[in-house]
Design a protein around this motif. Structure first.
Motif, PDB file in Angstrom:
ATOM      1  N   UNK A 118       0.834  -1.195   0.000  1.00 22.51           N
ATOM      2  CA  UNK A 118       0.000   0.000   0.000  1.00 22.51           C
ATOM      3  C   UNK A 118       0.879   1.259   0.000  1.00 22.51           C
ATOM      4  N   UNK A 119       1.974   1.207   0.721  1.00 25.51           N
ATOM      5  CA  UNK A 119       2.882   2.357   0.807  1.00 25.51           C
ATOM      6  C   UNK A 119       3.630   2.593  -0.492  1.00 25.51           C
ATOM      7  N   UNK A 120       3.953   1.521  -1.206  1.00 25.52           N
ATOM      8  CA  UNK A 120       4.753   1.646  -2.434  1.00 25.52           C
ATOM      9  C   UNK A 120       3.909   1.568  -3.699  1.00 25.52           C
ATOM     10  N   UNK A 121       2.576   1.374  -3.530  1.00 26.03           N
ATOM     11  CA  UNK A 121       1.687   1.144  -4.676  1.00 26.03           C
ATOM     12  C   UNK A 121       2.265   0.003  -5.520  1.00 26.03           C
ATOM     13  N   UNK A 122       2.451  -1.101  -4.841  1.00 28.25           N
ATOM     14  CA  UNK A 122       3.186  -2.218  -5.414  1.00 28.25           C
ATOM     15  C   UNK A 122       2.340  -3.164  -6.248  1.00 28.25           C
ATOM     16  N   UNK A 123       2.995  -4.234  -6.687  1.00 26.80           N
ATOM     17  CA  UNK A 123       2.386  -5.188  -7.605  1.00 26.80           C
ATOM     18  C   UNK A 123       2.573  -6.611  -7.101  1.00 26.80           C
ATOM     19  N   UNK A 124       1.540  -7.420  -7.294  1.00 23.97           N
ATOM     20  CA  UNK A 124       1.568  -8.844  -6.949  1.00 23.97           C
ATOM     21  C   UNK A 124       1.423  -9.647  -8.236  1.00 23.97           C
ATOM     22  N   UNK A 213       9.391 -15.642 -17.010  1.00 18.57           N
ATOM     23  CA  UNK A 213       9.953 -14.549 -16.207  1.00 18.57           C
ATOM     24  C   UNK A 213       9.801 -13.205 -16.906  1.00 18.57           C
ATOM     25  N   UNK A 214       9.927 -13.187 -18.225  1.00 19.22           N
ATOM     26  CA  UNK A 214       9.787 -11.935 -18.961  1.00 19.22           C
ATOM     27  C   UNK A 214       8.387 -11.356 -18.793  1.00 19.22           C
ATOM     28  N   UNK A 215       7.368 -12.205 -18.804  1.00 21.99           N
ATOM     29  CA  UNK A 215       6.000 -11.744 -18.618  1.00 21.99           C
ATOM     30  C   UNK A 215       5.772 -11.280 -17.183  1.00 21.99           C
ATOM     31  N   UNK A 216       6.317 -12.022 -16.225  1.00 22.16           N
ATOM     32  CA  UNK A 216       6.186 -11.618 -14.819  1.00 22.16           C
ATOM     33  C   UNK A 216       6.791 -10.236 -14.609  1.00 22.16           C
ATOM     34  N   UNK A 217       7.966 -10.006 -15.178  1.00 22.74           N
ATOM     35  CA  UNK A 217       8.614  -8.702 -15.031  1.00 22.74           C
ATOM     36  C   UNK A 217       7.752  -7.594 -15.625  1.00 22.74           C
ATOM     37  N   UNK A 218       7.149  -7.845 -16.774  1.00 28.21           N
ATOM     38  CA  UNK A 218       6.277  -6.845 -17.382  1.00 28.21           C
ATOM     39  C   UNK A 218       5.088  -6.542 -16.480  1.00 28.21           C
ATOM     40  N   UNK A 223       4.972   0.007 -16.229  1.00 25.62           N
ATOM     41  CA  UNK A 223       4.441   0.190 -17.582  1.00 25.62           C
ATOM     42  C   UNK A 223       3.157  -0.607 -17.817  1.00 25.62           C
ATOM     43  N   UNK A 224       2.888  -1.602 -16.960  1.00 24.79           N
ATOM     44  CA  UNK A 224       1.631  -2.357 -17.072  1.00 24.79           C
ATOM     45  C   UNK A 224       0.610  -1.836 -16.067  1.00 24.79           C
ATOM     46  N   UNK A 225       0.692  -0.554 -15.747  1.00 22.04           N
ATOM     47  CA  UNK A 225      -0.110   0.034 -14.686  1.00 22.04           C
ATOM     48  C   UNK A 225      -1.616  -0.028 -14.860  1.00 22.04           C
ATOM     49  N   UNK A 226      -2.111  -0.298 -16.067  1.00 22.12           N
ATOM     50  CA  UNK A 226      -3.549  -0.389 -16.291  1.00 22.12           C
ATOM     51  C   UNK A 226      -4.007  -1.842 -16.415  1.00 22.12           C
ATOM     52  N   UNK A 227      -3.144  -2.762 -16.036  1.00 26.52           N
ATOM     53  CA  UNK A 227      -3.465  -4.194 -16.121  1.00 26.52           C
ATOM     54  C   UNK A 227      -3.558  -4.763 -14.710  1.00 26.52           C
ATOM     55  N   UNK A 228      -4.703  -5.298 -14.369  1.00 24.62           N
ATOM     56  CA  UNK A 228      -4.870  -5.958 -13.071  1.00 24.62           C
ATOM     57  C   UNK A 228      -6.021  -6.943 -13.142  1.00 24.62           C
ATOM     58  N   UNK A 229      -5.950  -7.973 -12.305  1.00 22.69           N
ATOM     59  CA  UNK A 229      -6.992  -8.984 -12.252  1.00 22.69           C
ATOM     60  C   UNK A 229      -6.993  -9.949 -13.424  1.00 22.69           C
ATOM     61  N   UNK A 230      -5.872 -10.047 -14.127  1.00 20.15           N
ATOM     62  CA  UNK A 230      -5.806 -10.866 -15.342  1.00 20.15           C
ATOM     63  C   UNK A 230      -4.971 -12.130 -15.128  1.00 20.15           C
ATOM     64  N   UNK A 231      -5.331 -13.173 -15.866  1.00 17.43           N
ATOM     65  CA  UNK A 231      -4.593 -14.443 -15.859  1.00 17.43           C
ATOM     66  C   UNK A 231      -4.015 -14.611 -17.259  1.00 17.43           C
TER      67      UNK A 231
END
Length: 245
Positions: A118-124, A213-218, A223-231
């Motif tokens: 939450x503090x870093x606006x991070x990614x899972x 790994x390349x996809x995980x890094x993306x 730069x993938x800031x508008x992508x979430x909740x996707x498989x």
């Protein structure tokens, strides 16, 4: 290589080998401080020894990472296990162990990591599987837990997107990890087995851990800031291909 993770901290579970190792190396190559967590030692990434069948471990791991580095920007839930058995031959103990490692651990890791992300606006990024979408024989426990992980991915994205936290998953197919290569080499005709593996993929071959790994890094990067909740399926087209009679 672009340093998309300069100044950021990434925690990768199951990062000592296979897909997890490739992910840890990719994030480190792109500038991240990477810490892995899994059974045993991992000297390259200052790994934390962790038995994820123990529900107290995830919070301890996250706490140690933040104590070491002061922050957490990326969480990759990659640790997992697979057991081959028909349902009738799967004990309740075995079922619960699969559930604990493959699904409960990511839940607990995310729960412990949320205040820091939450503090870093991070990614899972979660490592799911094509078997969360389809099924191989004798993989009931594995399929169920990976399908559950896909559902958890979507739920976290929905609940925490407004906090700037994104959550996505990759669903690898047949990847040439050490384990899969050893399995192929143990077959009566390893060369024929490799040919057969190639034939089930439209792309004509198995995948490499580095391609996942390349996809995980993306997905972890800004730069993938508008992508979430996707498989995202990474399987060389295997699940897109209808089998012939």
């Amino acid at each position: 290589m672009v340093k998309r993770f300069e100044g950021k901290v990434a925690l990768v579970t199951g990062g000592r080998s296979g897909i997890g190792r490739a992910i840890a190396c990719r994030l480190q190559d792109e500038g991240a401080t990477v810490i892995t967590a899994q059974r045993g030692e991992d000297e390259r990434f200052n790994g934390i020894a962790a038995d994820f069948s123990d529900p107290t471990v995830p919070e301890r791991v996250v706490t140690e990472v933040v104590e070491r580095t002061g922050r957490l920007d990326v969480l990759v839930n990659n640790a997992g296990m697979m057991q081959e058995d028909l349902i009738e031959d799967t004990s309740l103990e075995a079922w619960q162990r699969n559930l604990a490692v493959n699904l409960t651990t990511p839940f607990l890791m995310i729960r412990a990591a949320l205040p820091h992300l939450r503090q870093t606006r991070g990614s899972i990024v979660n490592t799911g599987s094509v078997e969360g979408l389809s099924a191989n024989p004798r993989h009931a426990a594995y399929c169920a837990t990976k399908a559950g992980l896909h559902g958890l991915t979507r739920a976290v994205a929905v609940d925490h997107g407004h906090e700037g936290i994104r959550c996505n998953a990759v669903a690898p197919g047949w990847i040439d990890t050490e384990l899969n290569l050893e399995f192929g080499a143990s077959q009566p005709d390893p060369a024929a087995f490799r040919r057969d593996i190639g034939r089930i993929h439209p792309i004509g071959r198995a995948g490499a851990p580095e391609e996942v790994a390349a996809l995980v890094a993306f997905l972890a990067a800004e730069e993938s800031g508008f992508i979430t909740g996707q498989i995202y399926t990474v399987d060389g087209g295997r699940t897109a291909k209808l089998s012939l009679p």
